[in-house]
Every structure is written in C-alpha cells, then in structure tokens.
Design a protein around this motif. Structure first.
Motif, PDB file in Angstrom:
ATOM      1  N   PRO A  22      13.349 -51.963  96.482  1.00  0.00           N
ATOM      2  CA  PRO A  22      14.053 -50.769  96.942  1.00  0.00           C
ATOM      3  C   PRO A  22      13.123 -49.901  97.782  1.00  0.00           C
ATOM      4  O   PRO A  22      11.913 -49.872  97.537  1.00  0.00           O
ATOM      5  CB  PRO A  22      14.456 -50.070  95.639  1.00  0.00           C
ATOM      6  CG  PRO A  22      13.483 -50.552  94.622  1.00  0.00           C
ATOM      7  CD  PRO A  22      13.158 -51.955  95.012  1.00  0.00           C
ATOM      8  N   ILE A  24      12.470 -46.530  98.086  1.00  0.00           N
ATOM      9  CA  ILE A  24      12.636 -45.184  97.541  1.00  0.00           C
ATOM     10  C   ILE A  24      11.730 -44.215  98.303  1.00  0.00           C
ATOM     11  O   ILE A  24      10.643 -44.575  98.746  1.00  0.00           O
ATOM     12  CB  ILE A  24      12.347 -45.190  96.028  1.00  0.00           C
ATOM     13  CG1 ILE A  24      13.316 -46.142  95.334  1.00  0.00           C
ATOM     14  CG2 ILE A  24      12.466 -43.788  95.440  1.00  0.00           C
ATOM     15  CD1 ILE A  24      13.066 -46.341  93.867  1.00  0.00           C
ATOM     16  N   SER A  83      12.230 -46.176  90.184  1.00  0.00           N
ATOM     17  CA  SER A  83      13.638 -46.532  90.017  1.00  0.00           C
ATOM     18  C   SER A  83      14.270 -45.838  88.814  1.00  0.00           C
ATOM     19  O   SER A  83      15.493 -45.726  88.729  1.00  0.00           O
ATOM     20  CB  SER A  83      13.784 -48.045  89.873  1.00  0.00           C
ATOM     21  OG  SER A  83      13.237 -48.506  88.649  1.00  0.00           O
ATOM     22  N   ASN A 182      20.725 -57.349  90.157  1.00  0.00           N
ATOM     23  CA  ASN A 182      20.149 -56.476  91.181  1.00  0.00           C
ATOM     24  C   ASN A 182      21.208 -55.578  91.817  1.00  0.00           C
ATOM     25  O   ASN A 182      20.926 -54.436  92.190  1.00  0.00           O
ATOM     26  CB  ASN A 182      19.407 -57.291  92.244  1.00  0.00           C
ATOM     27  CG  ASN A 182      20.337 -58.169  93.059  1.00  0.00           C
ATOM     28  OD1 ASN A 182      21.179 -58.867  92.494  1.00  0.00           O
ATOM     29  ND2 ASN A 182      20.193 -58.153  94.373  1.00  0.00           N
ATOM     30  N   GLU A 185      22.042 -52.795  89.000  1.00  0.00           N
ATOM     31  CA  GLU A 185      20.953 -51.830  88.832  1.00  0.00           C
ATOM     32  C   GLU A 185      20.774 -50.984  90.087  1.00  0.00           C
ATOM     33  O   GLU A 185      20.445 -49.789  89.992  1.00  0.00           O
ATOM     34  CB  GLU A 185      19.664 -52.570  88.490  1.00  0.00           C
ATOM     35  CG  GLU A 185      19.692 -53.193  87.104  1.00  0.00           C
ATOM     36  CD  GLU A 185      18.437 -53.980  86.762  1.00  0.00           C
ATOM     37  OE1 GLU A 185      17.995 -53.924  85.605  1.00  0.00           O
ATOM     38  OE2 GLU A 185      17.890 -54.654  87.674  1.00  0.00           O
ATOM     39  N   SER A 186      20.985 -51.563  91.258  1.00  0.00           N
ATOM     40  CA  SER A 186      20.869 -50.800  92.503  1.00  0.00           C
ATOM     41  C   SER A 186      21.940 -49.722  92.608  1.00  0.00           C
ATOM     42  O   SER A 186      21.757 -48.710  93.279  1.00  0.00           O
ATOM     43  CB  SER A 186      20.960 -51.738  93.707  1.00  0.00           C
ATOM     44  OG  SER A 186      19.864 -52.631  93.739  1.00  0.00           O
ATOM     45  N   TYR A 342      20.833 -42.807  97.309  1.00  0.00           N
ATOM     46  CA  TYR A 342      20.335 -43.445  96.085  1.00  0.00           C
ATOM     47  C   TYR A 342      20.635 -44.944  96.095  1.00  0.00           C
ATOM     48  O   TYR A 342      19.758 -45.776  95.836  1.00  0.00           O
ATOM     49  CB  TYR A 342      20.970 -42.788  94.860  1.00  0.00           C
ATOM     50  CG  TYR A 342      20.503 -43.346  93.529  1.00  0.00           C
ATOM     51  CD1 TYR A 342      19.477 -42.732  92.815  1.00  0.00           C
ATOM     52  CD2 TYR A 342      21.094 -44.477  92.974  1.00  0.00           C
ATOM     53  CE1 TYR A 342      19.044 -43.230  91.591  1.00  0.00           C
ATOM     54  CE2 TYR A 342      20.674 -44.985  91.752  1.00  0.00           C
ATOM     55  CZ  TYR A 342      19.647 -44.365  91.070  1.00  0.00           C
ATOM     56  OH  TYR A 342      19.228 -44.872  89.868  1.00  0.00           O
ATOM     57  N   GLN A 343      21.871 -45.315  96.391  1.00  0.00           N
ATOM     58  CA  GLN A 343      22.258 -46.728  96.396  1.00  0.00           C
ATOM     59  C   GLN A 343      21.833 -47.436  97.678  1.00  0.00           C
ATOM     60  O   GLN A 343      21.395 -48.594  97.642  1.00  0.00           O
ATOM     61  CB  GLN A 343      23.772 -46.848  96.218  1.00  0.00           C
ATOM     62  CG  GLN A 343      24.261 -46.353  94.865  1.00  0.00           C
ATOM     63  CD  GLN A 343      25.776 -46.321  94.765  1.00  0.00           C
ATOM     64  OE1 GLN A 343      26.488 -46.203  95.761  1.00  0.00           O
ATOM     65  NE2 GLN A 343      26.296 -46.408  93.546  1.00  0.00           N
ATOM     66  N   ARG A 345      19.288 -46.993  99.636  1.00  0.00           N
ATOM     67  CA  ARG A 345      17.856 -47.341  99.678  1.00  0.00           C
ATOM     68  C   ARG A 345      17.558 -48.550  98.808  1.00  0.00           C
ATOM     69  O   ARG A 345      16.638 -49.320  99.101  1.00  0.00           O
ATOM     70  CB  ARG A 345      17.006 -46.144  99.223  1.00  0.00           C
ATOM     71  CG  ARG A 345      16.864 -45.060 100.278  1.00  0.00           C
ATOM     72  CD  ARG A 345      15.985 -43.922  99.784  1.00  0.00           C
ATOM     73  NE  ARG A 345      15.695 -42.980 100.854  1.00  0.00           N
ATOM     74  CZ  ARG A 345      14.686 -43.092 101.717  1.00  0.00           C
ATOM     75  NH1 ARG A 345      13.856 -44.117 101.620  1.00  0.00           N
ATOM     76  NH2 ARG A 345      14.495 -42.182 102.658  1.00  0.00           N
ATOM     77  N   ARG A 346      18.294 -48.697  97.745  1.00  0.00           N
ATOM     78  CA  ARG A 346      18.078 -49.839  96.858  1.00  0.00           C
ATOM     79  C   ARG A 346      18.749 -51.109  97.377  1.00  0.00           C
ATOM     80  O   ARG A 346      18.293 -52.220  97.091  1.00  0.00           O
ATOM     81  CB  ARG A 346      18.602 -49.497  95.448  1.00  0.00           C
ATOM     82  CG  ARG A 346      17.725 -48.478  94.722  1.00  0.00           C
ATOM     83  CD  ARG A 346      18.473 -47.782  93.593  1.00  0.00           C
ATOM     84  NE  ARG A 346      17.568 -46.977  92.750  1.00  0.00           N
ATOM     85  CZ  ARG A 346      17.099 -45.798  93.074  1.00  0.00           C
ATOM     86  NH1 ARG A 346      17.437 -45.236  94.237  1.00  0.00           N
ATOM     87  NH2 ARG A 346      16.290 -45.146  92.259  1.00  0.00           N
TER      88      ARG A 346
END
Length: 420
Positions: A22, A24, A83, A182, A185-186, A342-343, A345-346
């Motif tokens: 990710p 972040i 994360s 993945n 969690e992302s 938030y999402q 970038r992941r």
C-alpha cells in the motif's frame, strides 16, 4: 454494456503496474509534528494503531542502508504498522462526542390509533410469509426463508432500487462473492482476528486465501484495483446487487429476529471521484438514499455519525435509521461513507491530471439492505384487517398488486417426531 463503456476504453481506464505494498502517506503519518494529532484521532475513533511505533520504525528505516539485509523486513514492518492507523476524521465530526448529530427527519410516523402495531415476526407468522425456526438442517441460526409474496416484495425492492440508480447514471455491475484477503483488508475489513465478521473458506479444500464478501463495496473496489482513470471520466458511479455474508452475532434485544443475520441481499453504490469533489459526492449519495427511501412511506432520521462509529476507512459517515412501529424503535437501514484515499492508496486506484497521477477518493452507500428495509416496510404498512399494504412505487414491480394477504400456497411448518 459495462465492459464496452468502462473496461476497454484506454482513454477512460487502464491497468497500471501491479503493486505489492500500500502507498500510505508517509509524509503525513511519519512527520513527528503530526504525532499528537494522529494519536488524538486514534483515541476518539477508538481504533487500533500506535503512532509512536510507526515513528520509531520509520526512524530505523531511514537510518538503514537500502543494501542492508534487514531493510526490506523493516519496511514491511513499517507498512504493517501504518496499515493499522485509521483514516483522518472530518473537522466537523471531530467536534462530536459520543452521540450522532441529527441532520433531519423524513416523513411522519404513521398513526395506528387504538390498534397496537405488531412486530415483523408476528405479522409474517400470522400470514405464513416467513420461516426462521427449526432451520438447522439447512442454514441454521440467524437465517430465514421468505415465502410467496414476501419474497416478491424483496425482489420488488431490489428492482425499484436498481431502476432508480440506472436512471441516475449508475452503471450496474455483477460482482463475485468470494474474494482474497488483500482486497478485504485494503477496504478496511479485519480478517483472521477476534473482531472479524468475515467467513473464511476451508483452506484445505478451497485454497488458503479465500473469503465470503460482506458487501459489494469490496468487490467493486477490487474491480478497480491497479487502475488509472482520466479526470474527465470522473466521477465513476457503480452499483451492484449481491449477497452479503456476516459472521457477526448479537444477543441484544433490539437486534432480535432477522434484524441481524448471517446472509442477506443488498444493493450497493460505489463512487470514485477526485479529492476536491468527494465532500460534495457524499452529500449526493445521501440525497440519493433519501429520495429512494422517502417514496416508501417510512419515517426516518438522518444522522451524522461520531468518530467512534466510523470504523477504520471512513472520513465521514451518515446513517439513516427507519422507524419500526412494531418494535417501537429506530433501526439502521443504510449508511454512506467518504473513505477519501484510504482504500485507493491500498488498492492503487489513481487518476491522471496534466500528466500527474493522483489517488482518487472512494465513497460507498447502501441503496437497499434487505431484510431491515422489509422490517420497517411491513411494520409501517401493516393493516389491522390482517394484510400488508404495498407502497405505490413498488406496485409496478409486483404486477400492480396493492396488498399482501395470507399465504396459502406453501404449507405451514409443523414439527413431527419421527421414531428411529
């Protein structure tokens, strides 16, 4: 239609190189000047994460040469600690304490006079429209069967919702219900922990990294993973109908019956837009929800949720609660959230502006969640004469039927003792 208009137009959407980690915002999270602000944000959101551990790990990483054998493991540890941190919180929401802020109410409560309204479970029992008992031989606890016209009412709700969204230029997508970790969690979901709500598939028979989706939001986000969009193509508005699977349970009296179940059908909205437009887009999604629900004749209140109710991904979240007369209480029927970057970038979802690549903002909103919507509908539109009145906007999707009566086509459940 979607594949022609969306996936294969190179000027509109294209895949970028696959990314493992990710991206972040270390410029913000690893700046010691922001440490107290981040620590306060974690506190008011009641989230996990340790900014001191992040800063210490970042300091070690900066002092470690790239050629050092420990460099990659330190970097991996840093990304893992990053994360855990929640998204930032909208400045207005930061001022709320423990209670949500009431924005406004929609529709008046229905008056029943001397008649005491029944609960959904009692109405459907009398009309033989649902089964929730003795289902261990099929799907067990927190499950249900909708029968006859109640099942038709569920389908009518879905069709009404989808037709509304298509008229408002949402693109309908059929999504998978099985996803890898993945993606989950992302999107901000916890898996393989004491707090998880996600069902995992048996790794010995189905693969080591497969889970049942809790909402179409995650599948739609996964569709856009590692993509680059043109600024002119945004906002991108998607919608999906899917089954949602939740391992959560509850013994709270207010969440009895089918209010909280292990699987249900939901219509979800998912929007991708530019950072400068995401605040306005959240208001747009909320208004879409309000217009959809107000036509159903149920009384509702719209709430701006406090920090501790946001979860990890949301920057701001609105909930809509419907009045359920039989329960004499409100119940949440939908929410909408701005997750900013938030999402993205992941999942590495970007857009291009003047040859510069930037992260999009993602937003989501519930367009229709069955069965909670049915609880409010049935309890609001129950008739003392023993029938359920169908809202006018749903009648075209039920062959212009005006009410639901007793189901006689499916026999009532009778428990029989069988001798071995």
């Amino acid at each position: 239609m979607l594949m022609t208009r969306f996936l294969w137009k190179r000027s509109y959407f294209r895949l970028c190189s696959s990314a493992t980690f990710p991206d972040i915002d270390t410029d913000y999270y690893c700046d010691t000047k922001n440490a107290s602000e981040i620590k306060h944000n974690i506190h008011i959101r009641k989230g996990i994460g340790d900014i001191d551990r992040v800063l210490n790990t970042y300091k070690v990483l900066k002092s470690t040469p790239v050629c050092d054998v420990n460099y990659n493991s330190i970097k991996t540890n840093l990304l893992r600690e990053l994360s855990y941190l929640p998204n930032k919180t909208h400045p207005t929401v930061r001022e709320y304490e423990h209670e949500p802020f009431l924005l406004h109410e929609i529709n008046k409560r229905k008056e029943f006079g001397e008649y005491k309204p029944l609960e959904f479970s009692e109405i459907t029992r009398r009309l033989n429209l649902m089964r929730t008992d003795k289902l261990g031989h099929t799907c067990g606890h927190k499950s249900y069967y909708f029968l006859n016209q109640l099942a038709e009412l569920e389908e009518a709700l879905i069709k009404y919702t989808v037709s509304y969204l298509i008229k408002n230029n949402f693109q309908l997508v059929s999504v998978p219900d099985i996803l890898p970790s993945n993606i989950l969690e992302s999107c901000g979901m916890a898996i393989n922990s004491d707090r998880t709500q996600i069902y995992s598939l048996d790794p010995h028979h189905h693969g080591p990294d497969l889970y049942l989706s809790g909402t179409a939001e995650m599948s739609l986000a996964g569709l856009l993973m590692n993509s680059v969009h043109t600024k002119q193509s945004l906002p991108l508005k998607l919608a999906a109908v899917s089954r949602c699977y939740r391992a959560e349970t509850s013994n709270i009296i207010e969440e009895r019956g089918i209010y909280r179940v292990h699987q249900f059908t939901k219509v979800e909205m998912f929007v991708v837009t530019t950072p400068e437009d995401s605040d306005n887009m959240l208001e747009y999604i909320r208004k879409q929800q309000e217009e959809l629900f107000s036509e159903l004749g149920i009384h509702m209140r719209v709430l701006d949720m406090p920090p501790h109710e946001l979860g990890a991904p949301a920057y701001r979240k609105y909930d809509i609660e419907a009045w359920m007369p039989g329960r004499n209480n409100y119940g949440e029927i939908s929410s909408c959230s701005n997750c900013t970057d938030y999402q993205s970038r992941r999942l590495h979802i970007k857009y291009e502006e003047n040859k510069v690549f930037k992260y999009v903002h993602t937003l989501n909103g519930t367009a229709c969640a069955v069965p909670r919507m049915l609880i409010s509908l049935v309890e609001t539109h129950q008739d003392p004469k023993g029938k359920i009145l169908i809202p006018t906007v749903l009648q075209p999707f039920m062959n212009h039927t005006t009410h639901i009566g007793r189901n006689t086509s499916v026999p009532e459940l009778k428990i029989m003792k069988i001798k071995k």
